[in-house]
Design an enzyme around this catalytic site. Structure first.
Site, PDB file in Angstrom:
ATOM      1  N   LEU A 100      51.204  73.614  58.686  1.00  0.00           N
ATOM      2  CA  LEU A 100      51.593  74.473  57.582  1.00  0.00           C
ATOM      3  C   LEU A 100      50.232  75.188  57.006  1.00  0.00           C
ATOM      4  CD1 LEU A 100      53.591  71.779  55.218  1.00  0.00           C
ATOM      5  CD2 LEU A 100      54.500  73.753  56.680  1.00  0.00           C
TER       6      LEU A 100
ATOM      7  N   ASP B 207      51.340  68.136  60.499  1.00  0.00           N
ATOM      8  CA  ASP B 207      50.130  67.699  59.597  1.00  0.00           C
ATOM      9  C   ASP B 207      49.750  66.264  59.517  1.00  0.00           C
ATOM     10  OD1 ASP B 207      49.511  70.374  58.451  1.00  0.00           O
ATOM     11  OD2 ASP B 207      51.570  70.653  57.939  1.00  0.00           O
TER      12      ASP B 207
ATOM     13  N   GLU C 165      45.092  61.467  54.127  1.00  0.00           N
ATOM     14  CA  GLU C 165      45.032  61.358  52.717  1.00  0.00           C
ATOM     15  C   GLU C 165      46.425  61.674  51.784  1.00  0.00           C
ATOM     16  OE1 GLU C 165      42.964  64.418  50.527  1.00  0.00           O
ATOM     17  OE2 GLU C 165      41.918  63.145  49.407  1.00  0.00           O
ATOM     18  N   ASP C 166      47.164  62.597  52.254  1.00  0.00           N
ATOM     19  CA  ASP C 166      48.111  63.076  51.522  1.00  0.00           C
ATOM     20  C   ASP C 166      49.387  61.985  51.346  1.00  0.00           C
ATOM     21  OD1 ASP C 166      47.165  65.561  50.999  1.00  0.00           O
ATOM     22  OD2 ASP C 166      47.637  66.457  53.034  1.00  0.00           O
TER      23      ASP C 166
ATOM     24  N   ARG D 215      56.665  66.948  55.514  1.00  0.00           N
ATOM     25  CA  ARG D 215      55.474  66.123  55.895  1.00  0.00           C
ATOM     26  C   ARG D 215      55.944  64.692  55.388  1.00  0.00           C
ATOM     27  NH1 ARG D 215      49.742  67.513  54.015  1.00  0.00           N
ATOM     28  NH2 ARG D 215      49.620  65.529  55.478  1.00  0.00           N
TER      29      ARG D 215
ATOM     30  N   ARG E   4      52.769  71.212  45.052  1.00  0.00           N
ATOM     31  CA  ARG E   4      52.961  69.984  46.151  1.00  0.00           C
ATOM     32  C   ARG E   4      53.454  68.810  44.863  1.00  0.00           C
ATOM     33  NH1 ARG E   4      51.262  70.426  51.365  1.00  0.00           N
ATOM     34  NH2 ARG E   4      51.782  72.463  52.137  1.00  0.00           N
TER      35      ARG E   4
ATOM     36  N   HIS F 275      45.702  71.934  46.826  1.00  0.00           N
ATOM     37  CA  HIS F 275      45.665  70.771  46.193  1.00  0.00           C
ATOM     38  C   HIS F 275      44.447  70.603  45.272  1.00  0.00           C
ATOM     39  CE1 HIS F 275      47.569  68.889  50.137  1.00  0.00           C
ATOM     40  NE2 HIS F 275      48.379  68.688  48.978  1.00  0.00           N
TER      41      HIS F 275
ATOM     42  N   CYS G 175      40.668  65.403  53.164  1.00  0.00           N
ATOM     43  CA  CYS G 175      42.105  65.068  53.489  1.00  0.00           C
ATOM     44  C   CYS G 175      42.373  64.128  54.824  1.00  0.00           C
ATOM     45  CB  CYS G 175      43.027  66.275  53.411  1.00  0.00           C
ATOM     46  SG  CYS G 175      42.698  67.498  54.736  1.00  0.00           S
TER      47      CYS G 175
HETATM   48  N1  LIG Z   1      44.647  66.987  50.874  1.00  0.00           N
HETATM   49  C1  LIG Z   1      44.796  68.001  52.007  1.00  0.00           C
HETATM   50  O1  LIG Z   1      43.883  68.801  51.686  1.00  0.00           O
HETATM   51  N2  LIG Z   1      45.518  68.225  52.748  1.00  0.00           N
HETATM   52  C2  LIG Z   1      45.679  69.327  53.614  1.00  0.00           C
HETATM   53  C3  LIG Z   1      46.795  69.538  54.217  1.00  0.00           C
HETATM   54  C4  LIG Z   1      47.102  70.756  55.025  1.00  0.00           C
HETATM   55  C5  LIG Z   1      48.515  70.734  55.477  1.00  0.00           C
HETATM   56  N3  LIG Z   1      48.378  72.192  56.608  1.00  0.00           N
HETATM   57  C6  LIG Z   1      49.466  71.166  54.640  1.00  0.00           C
HETATM   58  O2  LIG Z   1      49.744  72.275  54.017  1.00  0.00           O
HETATM   59  O3  LIG Z   1      49.992  70.183  53.978  1.00  0.00           O
END
Ligand SMILES: NC(=O)NCCC[C@H](N)C(=O)O
Length: 256
Positions: free
Chosen positions: A20, A63, A68-69, A88, A134, A162, A246
């Site tokens: 994304l 992704d 981390e997410d 995700r 998010r 984020h 992340c």
């Molecule tokens: N914790 C973060 O900074 N995560 C990056 C996520 C990037 C991923 N392309 C997203 O849009 O979810």
């Protein structure tokens, strides 16, 4: 020597380039280069004393490398997230197996709450949680209940993906970042990072920081403060709005 703790990472999958993008223009991603950059990132964690533990790859989730997410680890508790982007959500299952293996107490965010780990910044005794695209209010309330006793402070995020895209913390708990991207009224002093990617600092040790190569002025500033600064090129992940924070979840060794 790997006594700092355990670092969870997840190798980039074959569909990485389809990840994304929200706030930046999409540009092509070189998967082979991304894999080399990820190996160098992982090597930097190892060199700093972290035992690297691989979360199973999730090849259908572009992704998934942004591990981390998927989880927030706070002391002995691992809170599995419900990522704000539906694309995700399949990433969380692989992380769950690993945090269970580590013996952490596993909790989870449930709908209608949403929460991305990238929105959760632990700084000193405070947990700052970004409220934005998010992570919603319900997700923040659930996290606060699950971390009972911790001081949880919601922070509105605008123009960044984020909270940790906008600010992170130094070892003493002080904040560094881009003031325009967060509601600073909820925060103590925020040191201004000289460049946007300087907002992302990983604390590798009490005097050791990891920064992206795209933040040379911030690296110089922090080195002048006396920190040991390790720099890694993560350009292929930055193309997908990723940052040094992340790409891992650090689970510090618990001293008893
Ligand atoms: N914790 C973060 O900074 N995560 C990056 C996520 C990037 C991923 N392309 C997203 O849009 O979810």
């Amino acid at each position: 020597m790997a006594d700092a703790g355990i670092a969870l990472v997840r190798r980039p999958g074959p569909r990485l380039a389809e990840g994304l993008v929200t706030h930046i223009e999409r540009r092509p991603v070189d998967l082979a280069l991304a894999r080399r950059q990820h190996e160098a990132y992982t090597a930097a964690l190892r060199a700093a004393g972290w035992a690297v533990r691989a979360v199973p790859e999730a090849d259908d989730a572009p992704d998934a490398v942004f591990v981390e997410d998927t989880v927030v680890v706070c002391g002995d508790v691992a809170v599995l997230t419900l990522p704000g982007a539906p694309e995700r959500r399949a990433e969380v299952a692989g992380t769950e197996g690993v945090v269970r293996d580590l013996g952490l107490t596993v909790e989870r965010i449930a709908a209608p709450g949403t929460l991305d780990g990238g929105d959760v910044l632990q700084a000193g005794g405070t947990v700052y949680v970004g409220r934005g695209a998010r992570t919603n209010e319900e997700g923040i309330c659930q996290l606060a209940r699950l971390l009972g006793g911790r001081r949880v402070v919601p922070v509105d995020v605008r123009g960044a993906l984020h909270l940790k895209s906008a600010m992170t913390a130094l070892p003493d708990g002080s904040l560094i970042g881009v003031p325009d991207w967060v509601d600073t009224s909820a925060l103590p002093a925020l040191r201004v990072a000289p460049e946007p990617s300087g907002a992302h600092v990983v604390v590798l040790g009490p005097e050791h920081l990891l920064l992206a190569a795209s933040a040379p002025r911030t690296a110089d500033l922090l080195a002048a403060d006396g920190f040991r600064v390790t720099v890694v090129d993560i350009g292929e992940f930055e193309a997908l709005e990723g940052c040094v924070t992340c790409l891992s979840v650090l689970v510090p060794t618990r001293l008893s």
